[in-house]
Each structure stands twice: as structure tokens, then as C-alpha cells.
Design a protein around this motif. Structure first.
Motif, short mmCIF file in Angstrom:
data_model
loop_
_atom_site.label_atom_id
_atom_site.label_comp_id
_atom_site.label_asym_id
_atom_site.label_seq_id
_atom_site.Cartn_x
_atom_site.Cartn_y
_atom_site.Cartn_z
N GLY A 21 35.33 -13.82 -8.66
CA GLY A 21 33.72 -13.61 -9.48
C GLY A 21 32.46 -14.67 -9.55
O GLY A 21 31.50 -14.17 -9.68
N GLN A 22 32.97 -16.14 -9.31
CA GLN A 22 32.68 -17.03 -8.64
C GLN A 22 31.16 -16.57 -7.00
O GLN A 22 30.21 -16.51 -7.87
N ALA A 23 32.22 -16.61 -6.70
CA ALA A 23 30.89 -15.72 -5.21
C ALA A 23 29.91 -14.79 -5.80
O ALA A 23 29.13 -14.89 -5.37
N VAL A 24 30.34 -14.27 -6.96
CA VAL A 24 29.85 -12.84 -7.67
C VAL A 24 28.06 -13.89 -7.74
O VAL A 24 27.05 -13.21 -8.36
N ALA A 30 21.37 -16.21 -6.92
CA ALA A 30 20.52 -16.60 -6.09
C ALA A 30 19.72 -15.81 -5.77
O ALA A 30 18.59 -15.93 -5.11
N LEU A 31 19.58 -14.64 -6.13
CA LEU A 31 19.00 -13.27 -6.12
C LEU A 31 17.41 -13.61 -7.65
O LEU A 31 16.88 -12.54 -7.63
N GLY A 32 18.59 -14.93 -8.27
CA GLY A 32 17.19 -15.17 -9.18
C GLY A 32 17.58 -14.55 -10.45
O GLY A 32 16.99 -14.46 -11.77
N PHE A 33 19.09 -13.50 -10.46
CA PHE A 33 18.94 -12.90 -12.09
C PHE A 33 20.29 -14.41 -12.40
O PHE A 33 20.88 -14.85 -12.52
N GLY A 34 18.79 -15.87 -12.93
CA GLY A 34 20.08 -16.83 -13.85
C GLY A 34 20.51 -16.49 -14.76
O GLY A 34 20.51 -17.79 -15.30
N ASP A 35 19.87 -15.75 -15.83
CA ASP A 35 20.78 -15.28 -17.24
C ASP A 35 22.27 -14.72 -16.97
O ASP A 35 22.70 -14.44 -17.61
N VAL A 36 22.44 -14.69 -16.22
CA VAL A 36 24.06 -14.45 -15.47
C VAL A 36 25.07 -15.43 -15.52
O VAL A 36 24.63 -16.47 -14.79
N ALA A 37 26.44 -15.21 -16.31
CA ALA A 37 27.25 -16.52 -16.53
C ALA A 37 28.74 -15.52 -16.14
O ALA A 37 29.08 -14.68 -17.10
N GLN A 38 29.74 -16.70 -16.16
CA GLN A 38 31.07 -16.11 -15.92
C GLN A 38 31.30 -14.43 -15.73
O GLN A 38 32.31 -13.59 -16.37
N VAL A 39 30.51 -14.60 -14.41
CA VAL A 39 31.33 -12.86 -13.26
C VAL A 39 32.26 -13.40 -13.17
O VAL A 39 33.23 -13.74 -12.36
N ARG A 40 33.84 -12.27 -13.92
CA ARG A 40 34.77 -12.33 -13.15
C ARG A 40 34.92 -10.84 -12.32
O ARG A 40 34.38 -10.14 -13.07
N MET A 41 35.97 -10.91 -11.91
CA MET A 41 36.22 -9.60 -10.71
C MET A 41 37.64 -8.80 -11.31
O MET A 41 38.47 -9.66 -11.17
N GLY A 42 37.72 -7.49 -11.19
CA GLY A 42 39.38 -7.61 -11.50
C GLY A 42 39.28 -5.99 -10.71
O GLY A 42 38.28 -5.47 -9.83
N LYS A 43 40.04 -4.94 -11.38
CA LYS A 43 40.61 -3.73 -10.41
C LYS A 43 40.36 -3.26 -12.02
O LYS A 43 40.65 -3.18 -12.90
N HIS A 44 39.62 -1.51 -10.68
CA HIS A 44 39.69 -0.28 -12.23
C HIS A 44 40.63 1.05 -11.67
O HIS A 44 40.27 1.35 -10.64
#
Lengths: 87, 238
Positions: A21-24, A30-44
């Protein structure tokens, strides 16, 4: 007996480090989406469960999560049973 | 001579190395296919490293339901020695034979390099020939090696001497409390992320891991002497 579409979401425990999640998140910044935070990644997971009722499909899916689909030590899960029969 | 069963899962890739290391230590080692339902009278069961079932879902999550695992669990519950190396450690955690779980390395990369671990608990069937505090050079090769337990269990492991090896110099994967290996309450089931079978001879760059396998044989000879001194569930050491 009908077939229910069941969706299972498995996420790393909130208290645990989620390096993916942190890497994403870093990549988004880096792509300019500075408004994003707390990304977490799981499975669906999407399952088709044969059951007499919605509740039974839910109970079966929960049992599958407890037994195999999620690891209670490291992950949390939630289950959504889709409307009506899948096909 | 101990009978050592090395379990082979689809995707195991350190099975031959584990077998060779056990034989080098003088054990009668043999392979057991994961679909077998017995460990064939083993004294020791080794779950080797690799990528059982391609690590699908979670490392060890599917292998833990292989038919042979029922026999492995029975062997463990009867007090039999079980060693899980790398993927074997992940399988033991998934099976509930060891506490905790192993997650993706903190810095995400697959790591294949030497690490240094300190022996914290010599009182297991796999460490009895080491001295407490000894530092060993043993390599890792894993992507999912970050040992995770809840805070209460971590405190219990520390308080009861169930951390067997701990990373020193650096923590390669972000493991809780720098843990590299743990044991169960009975000290008969042991899991380790580094690969002792890859350092059991000078030709392999070192032999710091050899005593993991030699310990199995040494333990055999002294088992009875230890048992008769057991009182009130505690082993009195001389």
C-alpha cells in the motif's frame, strides 16, 4: 437451492505495516496525486456459492474465510452476498 | 540414528538440501510426499523451504491442508520434533502449530543473502548443540519473511523463552522484535526463516547451520537422561 455471488475482501490488519500500500501511495504522489493518503492493499475474491438462502450463503462464505481465505493473525475480511442468484 | 522425514510439497525446492544436511549429520533421512497420510515412523519431521503451491493465496496457506499435515500435527502433538525452514515455517504458522504469521518483507524485495542470527534458545531439539548468545551466519531467501504476532503474543514469546533465533546487525524483513525463528510451548516445534541447510559444510561457504541437524542426533542420545530429571513439568539441568 440457488447460486449466490459472494464477494470477499481480505485486508492486512490495520495495525500492521502494509508495504505494498505504501509503495502504491508513493507512486501516486510521484504522479502528482498529492491528495491521496492511507493507501492499503488487499485481495478481492469473487465466489459463486450454492445455498438455500442468502444467510446460508453468507455463513458458508464466512466459514471459508475462517478456514482458508483469510489468516486471522494477519488479515481482516468482510463478506458481501450479491443480490439474487448468479445465473 | 534418527529417522528424519523430509516432506515434499508441490513447489518445495530445498527438500534435497534438507535431506542431504540431515544425512550429513548421520540421520536416516527420507522423503515423504505431501499426499501420504503417515510420516513413516519419523523421529523428526522437516518441512523444507520452497514455494509450495506457488505461494498462492498466502505462503503456506494451501500446503497446510495437504493430507500429510494431519500426520505432522499428530506427531507434533505427541511431542515429536518438527522443524520448518522458510516455507516450512510459513506452513507451520498457517497450520497453527506455531504462533504468528509471515508477511511480505517490509521493503518488498525478495532477499537472497547472508544474515546473522543470535541463538536465543538452546533448549530445543534443533539448537541443543549451540551456546546461548552465539551468532551464526545463515542465508535467507524469501519474499514473505516478516514475522508478525500481536503484541500480547510477542510479549509471551519473549517472557517464556520461545524466540529461538534473532537477527542481529540488521533486520532484513521488518520482523517483529527481529525474530528469525520461534518455538511452541513444548519446544518440540521450531520454525526458522534463514536456511541452515545451506550452511552445513565449508564448501557451502560456512557450517554455522550444521549443528541444527547434528542437534537432532545429539538430542536422541540424551533424551532419557533429561526426562528422568523432569519434575513438576520443569527440566532440572545438571
Amino acid at each position: 437451492m440457488s447460486a449466490f455471488r459472494v464477494e470477499v475482501r481480505v485486508m492486512p490488519r490495520a495495525a500492521l505495516l502494509d508495504p505494498q500500500g505504501q509503495a502504491v501511495e508513493h507512486a501516486l504522489h510521484a504522479l502528482g496525486f498529492g491528495d491521496v493518503a492511507q493507501v492499503r492493499m488487499g485481495k478481492h475474491l469473487v465466489l459463486e456459492v450454492k445455498a438455500a438462502t442468502r444467510d446460508e450463503a453468507l455463513a458458508r462464505a464466512r466459514a471459508m474465510c475462517e478456514r482458508l481465505l483469510a489468516n486471522p493473525v494477519t488479515e481482516d475480511y468482510d463478506v458481501v452476498v450479491g443480490g439474487g442468484a448468479a445465473r | 540414528m534418527k529417522r528424519v522425514a523430509v516432506i515434499v510439497f508441490p513447489g518445495s525446492n530445498c527438500d534435497a538440501d534438507a535431506l542431504a544436511a540431515a544425512r550429513d549429520a548421520g540421520s536416516e533421512a527420507y522423503f515423504v510426499w505431501h499426499r501420504d497420510t503417515t510420516v513413516q515412523g519419523a523421529d523428526v519431521v522437516v518441512l523444507p523451504g520452497g514455494f509450495s503451491y506457488g505461494d498462492y493465496l498466502r505462503s503456506g496457506a494451501i500446503a497446510r491442508f495437504s493430507p500429510v499435515m494431519t500426520a505432522v500435527a499428530e506427531h507434533a502433538r505427541a511431542g515429536g520434533a518438527v522443524l520448518g525452514i522458510c516455507n516450512g515455517f510459513q506452513i507451520l504458522c498457517e497450520a497453527g502449530l506455531l504462533p504468528g504469521g509471515l508477511m511480505r518483507n517490509a521493503r518488498l524485495r525478495f532477499l537472497s543473502r547472508p544474515t546473522w542470527v543470535r541463538v536465543e534458545q538452546p533448549d530445543t531439539p534443533f539448537t541443543c548443540l549451540y551456546r546461548r548468545g552465539e551468532v551464526l551466519e545463515i542465508p535467507i531467501a524469501h519474499g514473505d519473511g516478516r514475522y508478525v504476532v500481536d503484541a500480547r503474543t510477542a510479549a509471551e514469546l519473549e517472557a517464556t523463552g520461545r524466540v529461538v533465533w534473532r537477527y542481529v546487525r540488521d533486520n532484513p524483513n521488518g520482523s517483529t522484535n527481529d525474530i528469525a525463528g520461534v518455538t511452541n510451548a513444548g519446544h518440540n516445534v521450531v520454525g526458522i526463516m534463514p536456511h541452515p541447510e545451506r550452511r552445513n559444510a565449508p564448501a557451502l561457504g560456512g557450517q554455522d547451520g550444521a549443528r541444527v541437524f547434528l542437534s537432532m542426533e545429539a538430542r536422541h542420545a540424551t533424551q532419557h537422561a533429561v526426562d528422568v530429571r523432569a519434575r513438576d513439568g520443569r527440566h532440572l539441568r545438571v
